[in-house]
Design a protein around this motif. Structure first.
Motif, short mmCIF file in Angstrom:
data_model
loop_
_atom_site.label_atom_id
_atom_site.label_comp_id
_atom_site.label_asym_id
_atom_site.label_seq_id
_atom_site.Cartn_x
_atom_site.Cartn_y
_atom_site.Cartn_z
N ILE A 57 40.05 48.04 29.83
CA ILE A 57 39.84 48.48 31.22
C ILE A 57 41.04 49.35 31.60
O ILE A 57 42.08 49.28 30.94
CB ILE A 57 39.71 47.29 32.20
CG1 ILE A 57 40.98 46.41 32.17
CG2 ILE A 57 38.48 46.47 31.92
CD1 ILE A 57 41.12 45.53 33.38
N ALA A 100 43.19 49.19 33.95
CA ALA A 100 44.43 48.51 34.36
C ALA A 100 44.84 47.41 33.39
O ALA A 100 45.53 46.48 33.77
CB ALA A 100 44.24 47.92 35.76
N ALA A 101 44.43 47.53 32.13
CA ALA A 101 44.72 46.46 31.15
C ALA A 101 46.22 46.27 31.00
O ALA A 101 47.02 47.18 31.20
CB ALA A 101 44.11 46.81 29.80
N SER A 160 40.60 42.48 31.18
CA SER A 160 39.95 42.44 29.85
C SER A 160 40.32 41.17 29.09
O SER A 160 39.93 41.02 27.93
CB SER A 160 40.35 43.68 29.06
OG SER A 160 41.75 43.72 28.89
N LEU A 210 43.42 39.78 28.14
CA LEU A 210 44.49 39.71 27.13
C LEU A 210 45.34 38.44 27.23
O LEU A 210 45.64 37.82 26.21
CB LEU A 210 45.42 40.93 27.26
CG LEU A 210 44.85 42.27 26.84
CD1 LEU A 210 45.95 43.31 26.73
CD2 LEU A 210 44.13 42.16 25.52
N ASP A 267 37.71 37.62 37.87
CA ASP A 267 38.06 39.00 38.25
C ASP A 267 36.96 39.52 39.17
O ASP A 267 35.78 39.19 39.00
CB ASP A 267 38.19 39.89 37.01
CG ASP A 267 38.99 41.15 37.28
OD1 ASP A 267 40.12 41.27 36.76
OD2 ASP A 267 38.51 42.02 38.05
N ASP A 304 35.93 42.49 39.27
CA ASP A 304 35.23 43.61 38.65
C ASP A 304 34.28 43.10 37.55
O ASP A 304 34.73 42.52 36.56
CB ASP A 304 36.31 44.55 38.07
CG ASP A 304 35.71 45.76 37.42
OD1 ASP A 304 34.48 45.87 37.37
OD2 ASP A 304 36.50 46.61 36.94
N CYS A 343 34.44 36.95 40.43
CA CYS A 343 34.67 36.50 41.81
C CYS A 343 36.10 36.84 42.24
O CYS A 343 36.96 37.12 41.41
CB CYS A 343 34.43 35.00 41.96
SG CYS A 343 35.62 33.95 41.15
N PHE A 402 39.64 35.70 43.32
CA PHE A 402 40.33 34.48 42.87
C PHE A 402 40.37 33.42 43.98
O PHE A 402 40.44 32.24 43.71
CB PHE A 402 41.75 34.81 42.38
CG PHE A 402 42.73 35.14 43.47
CD1 PHE A 402 42.82 36.42 44.00
CD2 PHE A 402 43.56 34.16 43.99
CE1 PHE A 402 43.71 36.73 45.02
CE2 PHE A 402 44.47 34.45 45.00
CZ PHE A 402 44.54 35.74 45.52
N ARG A 403 40.27 33.88 45.24
CA ARG A 403 40.33 32.94 46.36
C ARG A 403 39.09 32.04 46.39
O ARG A 403 39.11 30.99 47.02
CB ARG A 403 40.47 33.70 47.69
CG ARG A 403 41.73 34.58 47.76
CD ARG A 403 41.63 35.47 48.98
NE ARG A 403 42.69 36.44 49.09
CZ ARG A 403 42.61 37.70 48.68
NH1 ARG A 403 41.51 38.14 48.08
NH2 ARG A 403 43.61 38.53 48.85
N PRO A 449 47.35 42.56 40.08
CA PRO A 449 47.44 43.97 40.49
C PRO A 449 48.87 44.24 40.95
O PRO A 449 49.44 43.44 41.69
CB PRO A 449 46.47 44.08 41.65
CG PRO A 449 45.64 42.85 41.62
CD PRO A 449 46.41 41.80 40.90
N LEU A 495 47.99 39.26 49.51
CA LEU A 495 47.38 38.89 48.23
C LEU A 495 48.25 37.89 47.49
O LEU A 495 47.78 36.87 46.97
CB LEU A 495 47.17 40.14 47.37
CG LEU A 495 46.51 39.88 46.03
CD1 LEU A 495 45.11 40.49 45.99
CD2 LEU A 495 47.31 40.44 44.88
#
Ligand code: SAM
Length: 627
Positions: free
Chosen positions: A392, A394-395, A432, A434, A452, A454, A480, A482-483, A504, A517
């Motif tokens: 992805i 932002a991996a 992804s 990792l 996640d 996404d 989902c 995380f909250r 993020p 966040l």
């Protein structure tokens, strides 16, 4: 000749090139100054490609030799536009036109066609035409351009002509054509298992992001055989090994925390372009000698299946274009078995500045202006990441994920006595996957939860997790926030032994309320973790949790590619319980040495507890000690 209303006008000499596509004729009394081919080229490349082809090329073909010379920029414009935007059919037509231009009586026109052909994809016919030009006795200047074009398009036929003619083309052309032919015939591979010979003074640099070197060192101590390697030194971003016996790349790639591995070939001056000609030629010679050295040759020849091809890369030193050709030409003279090839090469010779000290040896002042020359295998994909089916945007940086897993001591870190436990882990921002996969690869993970926002990321994480064949670990991935993980992923309060995440960072993806966040993230951690459980993550903010049940145990500034974040570990404790008395390995770091149990405050020096022991590791493989 000029462009008038978007059309090349021939026969208005002396030429006036100053107009644009919408220009009107200049007044005869005030001719615009003559402009260069470059200006005409710029105007022509703005024309629609249909107009370029149907009108301008037709006019060019019908023009007088003099007019054609003045409009030669058209060849460049047609080559550029059609190589980028042409259909296959159009490219074929342009290629045929350019080949006819190779027969033009005017050298300049042939030269422009020579330069345009490789871009459009020359093919065998063009190569033959170029070779006939060569055989017909091209002058030195044209030979030079033929050489440049044949470097890009030449194949077996060119090699045969080079061999027959013995020196009709420069050595560098021979080198480039040989490299291209071997690439096409057998792209080859780096041999991971081959034993690489030991060379005098050989050093291996395990490079990583600054701040992660302590993890690399610790892993090297644990995994590498001390019969084969001595660990010589550690400094920011690098751990240096001295091999004592022949070794293989496979031995080194058992380590997961380093980013790249390089073999030292020597040092050169770091600022060659600002120097006198004599200094420049010395620089060329010394870099070429590094590439042509016995060490480089034996590693590449032993470690490559197929031809040993390398590319030259300058880290932060600009392209050094002017001198690169001289370097690779000279290196080829010194070591003709090693071929320079910028495409799909299996090795890279990296020139890396060692500002303020580093791997080059010598005094600090000397090292300041020096660059380390290193040979690096180019392993794509990285064999350690064979599970990676997809990615992805932002991996995480994979070695960072591996370092986080070491920090967490996955498999035993949740037990106060350090005994093995079956972990239940959660990455709230799993992307992804990792961190979860790297954790499970260490063993001792019963369940790995990934959440996640996404859905594409979750799809990728599932595919990667499946490809990693982690039969002992149950992977549960949920799209989902995380909250909402309690409800959506059924993550019960107090059920998690390790929360591990690269959240993020607010850079690639903007998050409107980073502080909010992270406040929610700490709340989620305090709720989900069991007593003794750890939270390991990369913190882009300088704030920590307000919840007293999360105690900071580790903090280290890490360079994440141009910006710093803190790698942190918190442990869930019973509120008001004192921090553990027996300091763990990680507690000995920032807290014990610098901050007396408090997170580092803004402006305080970075504890850098591992990097401060970087000068030398006493006793070779001894544990790093805080000063
Ligand atoms: C830095 S990336 C994680 C990279 C991941 N470790 C990997 O290896 O691919 C951060 C991820 O957080 C996710 N994300 C952002 N806000 C989120 C939220 N509120 N809840 C869950 N996931 C979120 C993004 O979709 C992104 O995939």
């Amino acid at each position: 000749m000029k462009l008038v209303h978007g059309m090349l006008v021939y026969g208005m000499l002396p030429a006036v090139y100053g107009s644009t596509t919408h220009a009107t004729l200049p007044r005869a009394s005030q001719p615009l100054p003559m402009k260069s081919d470059q200006d005409l080229y710029k105007q022509l490349r703005d024309l629609p490609k249909e107009q370029l082809w149907t009108q301008e090329v037709a006019r060019f073909d019908a023009a007088s030799p003099r007019e054609r010379m003045e409009g030669v920029a058209l060849i460049r414009a047609v080559g550029m536009i059609f190589s980028r935007f042409g259909t296959d059919e159009e490219k074929e037509a342009v290629r045929a036109w350019l080949i006819t231009l190779l027969k033009d009586p005017q050298e300049k026109i042939r030269r422009y066609a020579l330069a345009a052909l490789p871009k459009i994809g020359a093919g065998a016919e063009a190569e033959m035409e170029m070779l006939s030009l060569l055989k017909e006795g091209a002058q030195e200047r044209e030979k030079k351009h033929l050489g440049r074009a044949l470097e890009k398009v030449g194949g077996v036929a060119t090699l045969a002509v080079i061999e027959e003619s013995g020196g009709a083309l420069p050595g560098i052309t021979e080198l480039k054509v040989k490299a291209a032919v071997s690439r096409r015939e057998n792209p080859g591979a780096v041999k991971m298992e081959a034993l690489l010979p030991l060379e005098d003074g050989m050093r291996i640099f395990l490079r990583c992001r600054k701040g992660l070197e302590g993890f690399v060192l610790e892993e090297a101590e644990e995994v590498l055989s001390s019969d084969v390697f001595d660990i010589e030194r550690m400094e920011p971003g690098c751990v240096t090994l001295r091999p004592k016996k022949p070794f293989s790349l496979a031995m080194l790639y058992k380590l997961r925390c380093f980013a790249t591995v390089g073999f030292s070939l020597g040092t050169v001056d770091a600022g060659p372009s600002a120097q006198s000609d004599i200094q420049k030629s010395r620089w060329v010679e010394s870099l070429a000698r590094c590439i042509g050295s016995t060490c480089a040759r034996s590693i590449m020849l032993e470690g490559t299946e197929g031809a040993a091809r390398y590319r030259l890369e300058f880290a932060g030193l600009g392209h050094q274009r002017g001198m690169v050709r001289q370097v690779i030409d000279r290196a080829y003279e010194l070591s003709p078995e090693i071929l320079n090839d910028s495409r799909q090469s299996l090795w890279s010779v990296d020139v890396i500045p060692v500002a303020g000290g580093g791997s080059g040896g010598g005094s600090a002042a000397y090292r300041k202006s020096m660059a380390s020359v290193e040979l690096r295998p180019r392993l794509y994909p990285d064999p350690r990441l064979a599970y990676r089916q997809d990615d992805i945007a932002a991996a995480s940086h994979p070695p960072l994920a591996a370092c986080m897993v070491r920090l967490a001591e996955v498999g035993k870190g949740a037990s106060p006595e350090g005994r093995e436990v079956q972990e239940v882990i959660w990455d709230p921002f799993c992307g992804s996957g990792l961190e979860l996969i790297e954790s499970a690869l260490r063993g001792g993970v019963d369940t790995a939860y990934g959440t996640d926002l996404d859905d594409k990321a979750i799809e990728v994480a599932r595919a990667n997790f499946a490809a990693a064949r982690l039969e002992q670990t149950n992977g549960i991935f949920t799209v989902c926030d995380f909250r909402d993980a309690r409800r959506e992923a059924e993550i019960a309060a107090g059920s998690i032994s390790l929360m591990i995440s690269n959240p993020p960072l607010g850079r690639r993806v903007r998050i409107p309320d980073m502080k909010g966040l992270f406040a929610d993230f700490y709340t989620a951690a305090a709720r989900a973790l069991r007593i003794g459980g750890r939270l390991v993550f990369v913190n882009p903010l300088r704030t920590g949790p307000e919840d007293p049940s999360l105690k900071l145990e580790f903090q280290k500034t890490v360079d994440l590619g141009g910006f710093n974040c803190r790698l942190e570990m918190y442990r869930k404790v019973v509120p008001h319980e004192k921090a553990k008395q027996s300091l763990t390995r990680h507690q000995k770091g920032p807290l014990a040495s610098n901050t007396q149990g408090k997170p580092r405050e803004k402006g305080q020096p970075d504890p850098a507890w591992w990097s401060r022991v970087g000068k030398s590791v006493k006793g070779g493989r001894g544990k790093p000690r805080p000063e």
